[in-house]
Each structure stands twice: as structure tokens, then as C-alpha cells.
Write a protein that holds these residues in place. Structure first.
Motif, PDB file in Angstrom:
ATOM      1  N   PHE A   9      35.622  47.062 -46.181  1.00  6.49           N
ATOM      2  CA  PHE A   9      35.236  45.819 -46.842  1.00  6.49           C
ATOM      3  C   PHE A   9      35.340  45.948 -48.364  1.00  6.49           C
ATOM      4  CE2 PHE A   9      31.994  42.838 -48.536  1.00  6.49           C
ATOM      5  CZ  PHE A   9      32.565  41.655 -48.075  1.00  6.49           C
ATOM      6  N   GLY A  10      34.920  47.096 -48.897  1.00  8.55           N
ATOM      7  CA  GLY A  10      35.057  47.315 -50.332  1.00  8.55           C
ATOM      8  C   GLY A  10      36.506  47.297 -50.774  1.00  8.55           C
ATOM      9  N   GLN A  11      37.382  47.912 -49.977  1.00 14.69           N
ATOM     10  CA  GLN A  11      38.799  47.917 -50.310  1.00 14.69           C
ATOM     11  C   GLN A  11      39.404  46.519 -50.172  1.00 14.69           C
ATOM     12  OE1 GLN A  11      40.335  50.698 -51.634  1.00 14.69           O
ATOM     13  NE2 GLN A  11      38.212  51.410 -51.577  1.00 14.69           N
ATOM     14  N   LEU A  12      38.906  45.744 -49.222  1.00 13.93           N
ATOM     15  CA  LEU A  12      39.369  44.360 -49.056  1.00 13.93           C
ATOM     16  C   LEU A  12      39.090  43.542 -50.319  1.00 13.93           C
ATOM     17  CD1 LEU A  12      40.184  41.753 -47.525  1.00 13.93           C
ATOM     18  CD2 LEU A  12      37.872  41.705 -46.570  1.00 13.93           C
ATOM     19  N   ILE A  13      37.881  43.641 -50.848  1.00 14.82           N
ATOM     20  CA  ILE A  13      37.529  42.896 -52.062  1.00 14.82           C
ATOM     21  C   ILE A  13      38.402  43.358 -53.226  1.00 14.82           C
ATOM     22  CG2 ILE A  13      35.683  42.396 -53.704  1.00 14.82           C
ATOM     23  CD1 ILE A  13      35.370  41.080 -50.943  1.00 14.82           C
ATOM     24  N   SER A  14      38.614  44.661 -53.325  1.00  9.87           N
ATOM     25  CA  SER A  14      39.451  45.198 -54.409  1.00  9.87           C
ATOM     26  C   SER A  14      40.890  44.710 -54.295  1.00  9.87           C
ATOM     27  CB  SER A  14      39.393  46.726 -54.396  1.00  9.87           C
ATOM     28  OG  SER A  14      40.200  47.276 -55.412  1.00  9.87           O
ATOM     29  N   LEU A  15      41.401  44.653 -53.060  1.00 12.40           N
ATOM     30  CA  LEU A  15      42.773  44.186 -52.848  1.00 12.40           C
ATOM     31  C   LEU A  15      42.950  42.733 -53.279  1.00 12.40           C
ATOM     32  CD1 LEU A  15      43.693  45.758 -49.384  1.00 12.40           C
ATOM     33  CD2 LEU A  15      44.890  46.138 -51.552  1.00 12.40           C
ATOM     34  N   ILE A  16      41.944  41.912 -53.015  1.00 15.05           N
ATOM     35  CA  ILE A  16      42.036  40.509 -53.431  1.00 15.05           C
ATOM     36  C   ILE A  16      42.120  40.419 -54.948  1.00 15.05           C
ATOM     37  CG2 ILE A  16      40.800  38.310 -53.507  1.00 15.05           C
ATOM     38  CD1 ILE A  16      39.692  38.984 -50.728  1.00 15.05           C
ATOM     39  N   GLY A  17      41.272  41.179 -55.649  1.00 15.80           N
ATOM     40  CA  GLY A  17      41.317  41.183 -57.112  1.00 15.80           C
ATOM     41  C   GLY A  17      42.652  41.667 -57.649  1.00 15.80           C
ATOM     42  N   SER A  18      43.183  42.740 -57.047  1.00 14.84           N
ATOM     43  CA  SER A  18      44.483  43.249 -57.483  1.00 14.84           C
ATOM     44  C   SER A  18      45.592  42.244 -57.213  1.00 14.84           C
ATOM     45  CB  SER A  18      44.788  44.574 -56.766  1.00 14.84           C
ATOM     46  OG  SER A  18      43.821  45.552 -57.079  1.00 14.84           O
ATOM     47  N   GLY A  19      45.481  41.523 -56.097  1.00 17.88           N
ATOM     48  CA  GLY A  19      46.477  40.500 -55.786  1.00 17.88           C
ATOM     49  C   GLY A  19      46.486  39.379 -56.804  1.00 17.88           C
ATOM     50  N   LEU A  20      45.312  38.990 -57.291  1.00 16.32           N
ATOM     51  CA  LEU A  20      45.233  37.974 -58.338  1.00 16.32           C
ATOM     52  C   LEU A  20      45.990  38.420 -59.580  1.00 16.32           C
ATOM     53  CD1 LEU A  20      41.426  37.011 -58.131  1.00 16.32           C
ATOM     54  CD2 LEU A  20      43.351  35.642 -57.324  1.00 16.32           C
ATOM     55  N   THR A  21      45.730  39.657 -60.005  1.00 21.99           N
ATOM     56  CA  THR A  21      46.386  40.179 -61.206  1.00 21.99           C
ATOM     57  C   THR A  21      47.885  40.326 -61.005  1.00 21.99           C
ATOM     58  OG1 THR A  21      44.383  41.370 -61.853  1.00 21.99           O
ATOM     59  CG2 THR A  21      46.454  42.133 -62.797  1.00 21.99           C
ATOM     60  N   ARG A  22      48.285  40.819 -59.835  1.00 21.22           N
ATOM     61  CA  ARG A  22      49.714  41.016 -59.566  1.00 21.22           C
ATOM     62  C   ARG A  22      50.479  39.705 -59.634  1.00 21.22           C
ATOM     63  NH1 ARG A  22      49.007  43.788 -55.361  1.00 21.22           N
ATOM     64  NH2 ARG A  22      49.032  42.102 -53.831  1.00 21.22           N
ATOM     65  N   PHE A  23      49.928  38.668 -59.026  1.00 15.10           N
ATOM     66  CA  PHE A  23      50.593  37.364 -59.037  1.00 15.10           C
ATOM     67  C   PHE A  23      50.669  36.804 -60.459  1.00 15.10           C
ATOM     68  CE2 PHE A  23      50.636  32.745 -58.867  1.00 15.10           C
ATOM     69  CZ  PHE A  23      51.626  32.490 -57.940  1.00 15.10           C
ATOM     70  N   ALA A  24      49.547  36.839 -61.173  1.00 16.79           N
ATOM     71  CA  ALA A  24      49.499  36.259 -62.513  1.00 16.79           C
ATOM     72  C   ALA A  24      50.433  36.989 -63.482  1.00 16.79           C
ATOM     73  CB  ALA A  24      48.069  36.282 -63.034  1.00 16.79           C
ATOM     74  N   LEU A  25      50.429  38.312 -63.433  1.00 12.06           N
ATOM     75  CA  LEU A  25      51.288  39.079 -64.343  1.00 12.06           C
ATOM     76  C   LEU A  25      52.763  38.898 -63.994  1.00 12.06           C
ATOM     77  CD1 LEU A  25      49.390  42.477 -64.843  1.00 12.06           C
ATOM     78  CD2 LEU A  25      49.682  40.616 -66.490  1.00 12.06           C
ATOM     79  N   GLY A  26      53.076  38.831 -62.682  1.00 14.27           N
ATOM     80  CA  GLY A  26      54.468  38.652 -62.286  1.00 14.27           C
ATOM     81  C   GLY A  26      55.058  37.345 -62.797  1.00 14.27           C
ATOM     82  N   VAL A  27      54.302  36.261 -62.609  1.00 10.36           N
ATOM     83  CA  VAL A  27      54.767  34.962 -63.107  1.00 10.36           C
ATOM     84  C   VAL A  27      54.855  34.972 -64.630  1.00 10.36           C
ATOM     85  CG1 VAL A  27      54.197  32.508 -63.266  1.00 10.36           C
ATOM     86  CG2 VAL A  27      53.913  33.711 -61.090  1.00 10.36           C
TER      87      VAL A  27
END
Length: 432
Positions: A9-27
Motif C-alpha cells: 500500500f505504501g508503494q502504491l501511494i508512492s507510485l501514484i505520486g511518481s506517476g503525476l510527476t512523470r506525466f507532468a515533466l514529460g509533457v
């Protein structure tokens, strides 16, 4: 399983946060540079340090407490993300800063996957490893589903700086979950005990272990080939979709892909995967190759939606089956070293894919299907002509090569009969 679920569950929350950053930085990078090559370099710097450090990381994961390795990984990656946020706040962020910080974050993240995977083997009974792998895929899928949708809204309301700060908070949350638990340590034997001296054989042990088992070596080579093809596709998905639709549609495509991965992870968690897992790997890799081929032959928004769902559904099943194979066939005490070598070699083809995908698209395939391009009067009549159609043609080529790789893998008998001929290295009962 309670400890595993809390960590998960902790890794799940971290993955969501990393996904936000990955998408925003990529665009942000693609819009500010307009270059597929510069966009692809982010992926290169995100993976290259992890690959190069894998032999050392594998030894350390087997020497150190695996919980400590995961704490180190999350803390380092979180601080790296915070550095990007600070550069944004002062208005000094440049593309090369992103390359540098992503590379540092990748160095810390190199510890995460082998430690997490090896720890799972000690926390979960063998008969439930397929379900645990499905849960891991479910977490990754949840990130892929939620992150693009949330990022599309948050980038307008709190901007990219706020998104990255959210990512830092999610890293902190995952650290807290790790601090609340203890991991059981594997039992060692005279054969696989990690010595306290730094000898060359410690770094080569993982390679020796794999090469002594032709089925595992064949599986590793198969994934190295498939990962190269996937690497080309992953870099070019954003430019392909943006050639035919707006950024919000790109977010929807990625979210639909995430929903496919989510469904696949749920199915894997409940089902546990097919009894013959290597046939599951082949079958779902075939469905992924066909979806890539379809997206290239008929590039349009509805096709992108369907292809994304089918492809990412298969990814959950493939990774779940593959993970369960390695966790059951490799002795727990040496999984750090073996999994590190596995990761290094299976992913070694990705940097090459990231390096050539941009130039192939910009300088070869896009000019071929330009209105006056060499193939405009032939293949262009089937696929189409103009911006984005060259990348679509490259997708067709990748889809066909994927099916060829599956054929070679199936014809290699030790790989095809891996489940039956290679004995398990762990017992059926639950671990303490």
C-alpha cells in the motif's frame, strides 16, 4: 501477508505520486523542446544508472537488510524529486537539470526493485506468489490510471510545482510504512552464503546462477529483445498520440492503458495466472504485439484507446507470470544478486531503444511518410501520409518484430518447457 499488504500500500501511494510527476515533466519537456529525441533522453537517464549499478546493488541487497535498502531507495528518490520542485519554484529549471536529477533518482531507485521482489519471496507463500505479483501490477496500473487524469487537473490548479510536492509527500508516506514493519531474513546455506569479503565472484554469482540454467537464460534473452521493442514504443506513444489529438486525449489514452493494467492486475491477483506460466508470457506478449500493430495500421483515437487497454492488460499478466517464475525458481538467499543481474540484462536493451527511437522517428520514418516522402505513394496509401504517420509505420514494424521474437522463444525447447523441467527452489509451505 499483512506485512506485505502494508508495504504494498505504501508503494502504491508512492507510485501514484511518481506517476503525476512523470506525466507532468514529460509533457513539459516535449512542449518546451518539440523534440522526440530530447523527450526520449529523460527515459534514458531514468534507467541507465540502475542498469550500470545492478551488479553492485545485487550484492548489497543480499548483504543488507532488504527493508533498509527500500528505505534508502525511497528517501533518495524523494529528495531528488524535491530538488526539481525547488528549481521550479525559483524559475531556474532547464531540461539538463531534469536529466541530472532523474539520473540521481535512478541511482537510488536501483535498490528498490531487487529488494522489494526478494522481500516478497520471504513474506508470501510460494502458492500465492502469482497473486502477489498481480497485486504489484495492480499498484502500477492504479498509478497509470489515476496519475494522468489527476495530473491533467492539478497542472492547471496547483501547477507542476504543486504536483512535484505531492510526489514528495507520497515518498514520505511510503517511508513511514517501511519504518513500521520488519522483514524476515532468508536462511543461507554453505552454497549461497554471502561472504564478507568483496570478491569478484560475488558480482558474477547472479550471472553464473542464470547461465547454469538454460531455461532462465532463454527467458532473460527473450525479455531483453521484447524490452527493446517496448522501449521504442514507450518513447513514441506521446508523439504519436499528440500528432492526432490534444494533450487531454493523451491523458485519456494513458488512463485507459492504466485501466487495462488495473483489470489485468486484478485478474492476476484473484487467478494467480495460468498453471504453465511461460505459455502465459508468450500468449499475452502476442496480444501486446498485435495491439501495437493495430495502432500503427489504423492510427486514430478510438484505436489508440482499444490498443492501450489490450496492451496494458497483457503487461500485468506477463509481468505477473514472469515474476512468479523467477521467485519460485531462484533460492531466496541469492535473489538479490540474481534479480539484479536479471534486471540489468533484461533492461540493458532499453537505453539503446531510447537512443535510437527519437532519431528513427525524426530522421527516417517521419520523412518516409511525409507528403513527398519515399513511401508516400505506396505504404502511405494504406496507413496515411503526414505528421505522425511515420511513427505509425514504426509501430507496425515493432509489432511484426514482436511476433517474430515470440516465435523464436517458443521454438527454444528449454524455454518452452521451463515450468516442467526446471525444479522450484522454494518449498510449498508459507514462510515464517
Amino acid at each position: 501477508m499483512r506485512i506485505f499488504i502494508l508495504i504494498w500500500f505504501g508503494q502504491l501511494i508512492s507510485l501514484i505520486g511518481s506517476g503525476l510527476t512523470r506525466f507532468a515533466l514529460g509533457v513539459w519537456v516535449y512542449r518546451n523542446t518539440g523534440s522526440v529525441t530530447q523527450y526520449a533522453l529523460i527515459s534514458l537517464f531514468a534507467i541507465l544508472p540502475s542498469i550500470l549499478l545492478s551488479p553492485l546493488v545485487g550484492v548489497l541487497v543480499d548483504r543488507w537488510n532488504r527493508r533498509s535498502c527500500m528505505i534508502l531507495s525511497d528517501a533518495g528518490a524523494g529528495l531528488s524529486t524535491l530538488a526539481i520542485a525547488l528549481l521550479l519554484f525559483v524559475g531556474r529549471l532547464e531540461v539538463w537539470h531534469i536529466y541530472l536529477v532523474v539520473g540521481v533518482s535512478s541511482t537510488f531507485s536501483a535498490f528498490q526493485w531487487p529488494a522489494y521482489t526478494a522481500a516478497t519471496t520471504m513474506l508470501v507463500p510460494k502458492q500465492h506468489l502469482g497473486r502477489a505479483s498481480g497485486m504489484v501490477q495492480f499498484a502500477e496500473a492504479t498509478s497509470r490510471l489515476l496519475a494522468p487524469m489527476l495530473a491533467g487537473v492539478l497542472v492547471v490548479t496547483i501547477q507542476i510545482q504543486g504536483i512535484i510536492l505531492i510526489d514528495c509527500v507520497t515518498f514520505l508516506f511510503s517511508l513511514v510504512t517501511l519504518l513500521l514493519v520488519r522483514f524476515p531474513q532468508p536462511k543461507t546455506t554453505a552454497e549461497n552464503e554471502v561472504k564478507k569479503s568483496w570478491q569478484l565472484r560475488e558480482f558474477t554469482y547472479g550471472w553464473t546462477y542464470i547461465t547454469a540454467r538454460p531455461a532462465l537464460l532463454g527467458l532473460l534473452i527473450f525479455f531483453a529483445a521484447i524490452n527493446f521493442l517496448i522501449g521504442v514504443v514507450s518513447v513514441l506513444v506521446t508523439p504519436l498520440v499528440l500528432a492526432f489529438a490534444a494533450a487531454n486525449v493523451l491523458g485519456t489514452v494513458l488512463s485507459i492503458g492504466g485501466s487495462g493494467m488495473l483489470v489485468g492486475g486484478l485478474v492476476m491477483s484473484v487467478w494467480g495466472g495460468p498453471k504453465n506460466r511461460i505459455l502465459g508470457v508468450f500468449g499475452f506478449t502476442l496480444s501486446g504485439g498485435l495491439s501495437i500493430l493495430l495502432a500503427g495500421l489504423m492510427p486514430s483515437v478510438p484505436v489508440f484507446f482499444a490498443a492501450a487497454f489490450i496492451y496494458y492488460f497483457g503487461v500485468s499478466m506477463i509481468d505477473g507470470c514472469d515474476q512468479a517464475i523467477w521467485q519460485s525458481k531462484v533460492a531466496p538467499a541469492v535473489q538479490g544478486r540474481v534479480f539484479a543481474v536479471r534486471s540489468m540484462l533484461a533492461l540493458a536493451s532499453l537505453p539503446l531503444a531510447y537512443l535510437i527511437a527519437g532519431p528513427l522517428a525524426d530522421q527516417v520514418f517521419e520523412p518516409l511518410l511525409a507528403p513527398t516522402g519515399l513511401l508516400a505513394g505506396s505504404i502511405g496509401k494504406i496507413i496515411g501520409v503526414g505528421r505522425g504517420y511515420g511513427i505509425a509505420l514504426l509501430f507496425v514494424v515493432v509489432g511484426m518484430l514482436t511476433m517474430l521474437a515470440i516465435a523464436f522463444g517458443y521454438l527454444y525447447q528449454p524455454l518452452r518447457r521451463l515450468d516442467d523441467q526446471l525444479p522450484d527452489a522454494i518449498a510449498d509451505e508459507a514462510f515464517p
